[in-house]
Design an enzyme around this catalytic site. Structure first.
Site, mmCIF file in Angstrom:
data_model
loop_
_atom_site.group_PDB
_atom_site.id
_atom_site.type_symbol
_atom_site.label_atom_id
_atom_site.label_comp_id
_atom_site.label_asym_id
_atom_site.label_seq_id
_atom_site.Cartn_x
_atom_site.Cartn_y
_atom_site.Cartn_z
ATOM 1 C CD1 TRP A 183 -3.687 -5.973 9.183
ATOM 2 C CD2 TRP A 183 -5.529 -5.014 8.341
ATOM 3 N NE1 TRP A 183 -3.633 -4.628 9.489
ATOM 4 C CE2 TRP A 183 -4.747 -4.012 8.975
ATOM 5 C CE3 TRP A 183 -6.735 -4.644 7.741
ATOM 6 C CZ2 TRP A 183 -5.139 -2.681 9.018
ATOM 7 C CZ3 TRP A 183 -7.128 -3.319 7.791
ATOM 8 C CH2 TRP A 183 -6.330 -2.349 8.412
ATOM 9 C CD GLU A 224 -1.777 -7.749 5.933
ATOM 10 O OE1 GLU A 224 -1.301 -6.754 5.363
ATOM 11 O OE2 GLU A 224 -2.843 -8.304 5.574
ATOM 12 C CE LYS A 226 -1.450 -0.222 8.818
ATOM 13 N NZ LYS A 226 -2.743 0.189 8.229
ATOM 14 C CG ASP A 257 1.348 -4.789 3.424
ATOM 15 O OD1 ASP A 257 2.064 -3.836 3.063
ATOM 16 O OD2 ASP A 257 0.185 -4.962 3.007
ATOM 17 C CG HIS A 260 1.211 -3.567 7.140
ATOM 18 N ND1 HIS A 260 0.240 -4.512 7.396
ATOM 19 C CD2 HIS A 260 0.624 -2.636 6.342
ATOM 20 C CE1 HIS A 260 -0.875 -4.173 6.762
ATOM 21 N NE2 HIS A 260 -0.660 -3.043 6.120
ATOM 22 C CG HIS A 284 -0.432 -8.553 1.440
ATOM 23 N ND1 HIS A 284 -1.511 -8.127 2.202
ATOM 24 C CD2 HIS A 284 -0.830 -9.704 0.851
ATOM 25 C CE1 HIS A 284 -2.501 -8.988 2.084
ATOM 26 N NE2 HIS A 284 -2.104 -9.954 1.281
ATOM 27 C CG ASP A 292 0.007 0.608 5.241
ATOM 28 O OD1 ASP A 292 0.424 0.318 4.109
ATOM 29 O OD2 ASP A 292 -0.941 0.030 5.782
ATOM 30 C CG ASP A 294 -1.923 0.389 1.254
ATOM 31 O OD1 ASP A 294 -1.438 -0.742 1.212
ATOM 32 O OD2 ASP A 294 -2.434 0.878 2.275
ATOM 33 C CG ASP A 324 -2.925 -4.673 0.583
ATOM 34 O OD1 ASP A 324 -3.751 -3.880 0.103
ATOM 35 O OD2 ASP A 324 -2.932 -4.996 1.775
#
Length: 417
Positions: A183, A224, A226, A257, A260, A284, A292, A294, A324
């Site tokens: 990523w 990955e 985003k 993800d 993302h 993820h 994003d 997390d 993640d």
């Protein structure tokens, strides 16, 4: 627990669900825990590493974060003792054992991770790997592999190439493939004039990296995407469409993800389409909140829908599931445990769904019965099945989790300066 589980088992059997099969399947699915929750994405490049920028933002300063490789390994084991099942560990390249020396990222080697490999063998925990293409002076103006500056591109090409060699060494050491995920945060804060040029450059960089082939039994590559990040609100070079095209044309895995994509976009909806064209994917599991961010994963609607679609697709054994997220506002071991357990709860909930019954109603056009059955599943005695699974796996039940985390904090984390 025995009586409550028996009664719950009977209720699930009454709607055609084999609970024992669900528990057996759940026990066969490893999560890849993310090492970076333990120290706020700091790593060990320098003795006092504290990264910022480059799309990474960790909030909070809760005491007791890991300061050394030994600290981090101990915390990982403590967290895994609270998570039912057998799992993997995902390392970022900045987490090598560099012996207190400054090692440039384009010069990392397998020897810097020999200690992790020995630990992996001793503990029976397979390793995955990630190049670290952010939070570094050579990520100039927020660009790495798509940078207009050839010197910058070459630096990161060498870093990722070395990271893939380390990943292959992991796979050889542990006797099963290690997954390397790539990523990058490259993007523009405002509208670029030449999106296509940057993306063409990224293709060239990726093709150079992947020209070095490794046997599939040693490693697997994932890329990955985003939607946007801090400082790249207008354009992320490695978008979903970019990496979907690249992964399909180059026979790589796509990494999806949950954080993302657009907040109103359903990642669950993408799985059935992607599996028509790809044999394997990397996932993820995260929790975005307005961006994003997390957050620690919760057993919420997004997780349930996502895991349900994964199970319904019949491709559970074709998906590699990693975590993640990073939260420094709370006990980090507790954050690991809650997030991993929530992901597994979502998976168990999906495995306990009366899918055949739902599909039958749908085929017959009885959409009311389909919806009513989905709603009824929400109030089934799921918690008793989950507690039974935790008890069998010899990890804390929900009621015991706070005490276990608190004890580790008192015995270990509180003694760190």
């Amino acid at each position: 627990m025995g009586k409550r589980f028996a009664e719950a088992n009977e209720r699930y059997e009454s709607i055609g669900v084999n609970v024992e099969n669900a528990l057996k399947t759940l026990a066969s699915v490893p999560l890849s825990l993310h090492c970076w929750q333990g120290d706020d994405v700091g790593g060990f490049e320098t003795p006092d590493a504290a990264l910022s920028g480059g799309g990474i933002q960790v909030t909070g300063n809760y005491p007791g974060k890991a300061r050394t490789v030994a600290d981090l390994q101990g915390d990982i084991l403590a967290a895994m003792q609270m998570i039912p099942g057998s799992h993997r560990l995902s390392l970022h390249a900045i987490y090598g054992d560099f012996g207190g020396q400054k090692v440039e990222r384009n010069k990392i080697e397998t020897r810097h991770f020999r200690g992790w490999m020995d630990w992996s063998t001793q503990k029976g925990i397979p390793l995955d790997f990630n190049a670290t293409c952010f939070s570094h002076p050579m990520a100039k103006d927020g660009f790495t592999l798509s940078s207009p500056d050839k010197n910058v591109r070459d630096y990161w090409i060498e870093h990722v190439s070395n990271s893939r060699k380390i990943t292959a060494a992991f796979g050889k050491n542990q006797g099963n493939p290690s997954i390397h995920n790539l990523w990058i945060a490259d993007g523009h804060k405002d509208y670029p004039a030449d999106r296509g040029g940057y993306r063409a450059t990224l293709v060239q960089s990726l093709d150079t990296i992947f020209a070095d082939a490794f046997p599939g039994q040693l490693m697997k590559d994932a890329v990955e995407s985003k939607l946007f990040g801090i400082g790249s609100e207008a354009c992320v070079i490695g978008s979903h469409e970019f990496y979907m095209g690249y992964a399909m044309s180059r026979k790589k895995m796509i990494c999806l993800d949950l954080g993302h994509f657009h907040p109103t976009e359903s990642l669950a909806d993408k799985l059935s389409s992607i599996f028509l064209f790809m044999d394997e994917i990397l996932l993820h599991v995260s929790r975005p909140m307005r961006w994003d961010s997390d957050h620690v994963v919760l057993f919420n609607d997004d997780i349930r829908l996502f895991m349900q679609e994964l199970v319904r697709s019949g491709k559970l054994d074709h998906a590699h599931i990693g975590l993640d997220y990073f939260d420094a506002s709370m006990n980090r071991i507790g954050a690991w445990a809650i997030g991993a357990r929530s992901a597994l709860k979502g998976l168990l909930f999906a495995l306990l769904e009366p899918h055949a019954q739902l599909a039958g109603y749908e085929k017959a056009g009885n959409l009311f019965a389909r919806l009513a059955t989905m709603e009824a599943a929400l109030v089934m005695p799921f918690g008793d099945i989950w507690d039974e699974y935790c008890e069998r796996m010899q990890v804390p039940l929900e009621a015991d989790l706070i005490a276990r985390v608190t004890r580790y904090e008192q015995d270990v984390l509180s003694k760190r300066k």
